[in-house]
Enzyme design. Structure first.
Site, mmCIF file in Angstrom:
data_model
loop_
_atom_site.group_PDB
_atom_site.id
_atom_site.type_symbol
_atom_site.label_atom_id
_atom_site.label_comp_id
_atom_site.label_asym_id
_atom_site.label_seq_id
_atom_site.Cartn_x
_atom_site.Cartn_y
_atom_site.Cartn_z
ATOM 1 N N HIS A 232 0.822 -1.215 0.000
ATOM 2 C CA HIS A 232 0.000 0.000 0.000
ATOM 3 C C HIS A 232 0.862 1.274 0.000
ATOM 4 C CE1 HIS A 232 -3.142 -2.750 1.544
ATOM 5 N NE2 HIS A 232 -2.247 -3.164 2.409
HETATM 6 C C1 BDR Z 1 -2.459 0.505 5.717
HETATM 7 O O1 BDR Z 1 -2.531 -0.002 7.051
HETATM 8 C C2 BDR Z 1 -1.253 -0.251 7.546
HETATM 9 O O2 BDR Z 1 -1.223 -1.435 8.290
HETATM 10 C C3 BDR Z 1 -0.316 -0.272 6.367
HETATM 11 O O3 BDR Z 1 0.958 0.215 6.753
HETATM 12 C C4 BDR Z 1 -0.989 0.646 5.378
HETATM 13 O O4 BDR Z 1 -0.611 1.988 5.576
HETATM 14 C C5 BDR Z 1 -3.222 -0.429 4.817
HETATM 15 O O5 BDR Z 1 -4.557 -0.502 5.226
#
Ligand code: BDR
Ligand code: CA
Length: 340
Positions: A260
């Site tokens: 992400h």
């Molecule tokens: C987001 O949640 C976090 O756990 C990850 O780093 C990312 O930013 C994804 O939903």
């Protein structure tokens, strides 16, 4: 200006930006989220050491979200937020000022120049907005990893993690940035879950870095397994991401890891890698089942002008090609392979 809750994928976002000649990180806000804010800050400082980075201000954020207690997710990112990686603790000093003060100062010092990237909860940016309501006009642009639009959440059935941790902060930010000259770009789960890092990507990155032996990440490795890669950046990242791949496997998503945050970092550097759609975005704060859900008014029913561009399409393999080449060749320069 980067605001992170480091975090395994946040770690790779930092590496990507440090490796990018067209990026200058002017400050790092350490936001409570995946792990507590002081742990996030320690991770950020430790990565700067591993990456032999120059002095970059790292500030500690609020210990809690705006109105609700903090929830962390060590089962997703490991006890220290960096999976199985064991980074040497850094001697670098943490900034004397808060993450929200850092946001405000950076934006005021470089009006219209700084891109803000948030890959964690929006707590510190919301606090910064209270201190400086002109932030949306002072920043060049904001890019946020967060939310899920007409797509299942990863924290509740309808909420994505970064928004779910501090929904009030997300609403403050989305409301305020309706005044920005360039609308914020939101990289939500519906797109970022297509950014699937697989063991082969890590092997290619290691090869580009000139690291030996061949970097093999396997679902069969025990928890005690650690990478023996000669390149420290490869070694630590490999240990971190194997934990994240195990997590995804244990949740029925395959032996891979959703990247992400590095993807959002790439969008911050070059928005042309995504197709976007202008929409009005808001956050559910009161739903009994849907708190933290991001709602997009696709057809203008609210009669409010768009306040964001939602990223809708990209080429994931082109992103990985860029990431591997950029981080791999930079890691090779930082830690040249020793001729055998
Ligand atoms: C987001 O949640 C976090 O756990 C990850 O780093 C990312 O930013 C994804 O939903
Ligand atoms: Ca994150």
């Amino acid at each position: 200006m980067v605001d992170v809750d480091t975090g395994i994928d946040d770690s790779l976002a930092l590496l990507f930006l440090l490796a990018s000649p067209d990026a200058e990180i002017v400050g790092i806000a350490s936001t409570a989220g995946n792990v507590a804010a002081p742990v996030v800050a320690a991770n950020n400082l430790a990565w700067l050491d591993v990456c032999r980075a120059g002095p970059i201000e790292v500030a500690l954020g609020s210990l809690t979200p705006l109105v609700v207690p903090l929830v962390t997710t060590e089962d997703t990112h490991g006890p220290r937020g960096i999976g199985y990686a064991e980074l040497p603790p850094s001697d670098r000093a943490l900034s004397a000022r808060s993450a929200s003060d850092l946001w405000v100062d950076v934006a005021r010092r470089h009006p219209g120049e700084v891109t803000g990237l948030v890959t964690g909860p929006l707590t510190n940016l919301a606090l910064a907005l209270k201190a400086e309501p002109q932030l949306p006009q002072l920043l060049r642009r904001l890019v946020v990893m967060g939310g899920a639009f007409h797509y299942a959440g990863n924290t509740t059935p309808t909420a994505e993690w970064n928004i779910s941790v501090d929904p009030e902060a997300a609403k403050v930010v989305f409301d305020a940035f309706s005044a920005a000259a360039l609308p914020p770009i939101i990289c939500s789960l519906d797109l970022t879950e297509t950014i699937e890092m697989k063991p082969d990507h890590v092997a290619r990155l290691a090869q580009t870095a000139g690291s030996v032996p061949v970097e093999e990440i396997s679902a069969d490795h025990s928890e005690a397994t650690r990478s023996t890669a000669t390149n420290p950046i490869v070694r630590h990242f490999s240990d971190a991401v194997r934990f994240y791949m195990n997590f995804h496997r244990d949740h029925g998503q395959g032996f891979l890891a959703h990247m992400h945050d590095p993807f959002a970092a790439a969008v911050a550097l070059d928005p042309s890698i995504v197709t976007t759609r202008p929409v009005t975005v808001d956050v559910e704060l009161t739903g009994t089942l849907t708190r933290g859900m991001t709602v997009a008014d696709l057809t203008g029913m609210w009669g409010r002008p768009p306040n964001a561009e939602i990223a809708t399409q990209t080429d994931p393999e082109a992103f990985f090609d860029l990431l591997i080449e950029r981080i791999g060749s930079w890691a090779r320069t930082l830690y040249p392979p020793v001729a055998s």
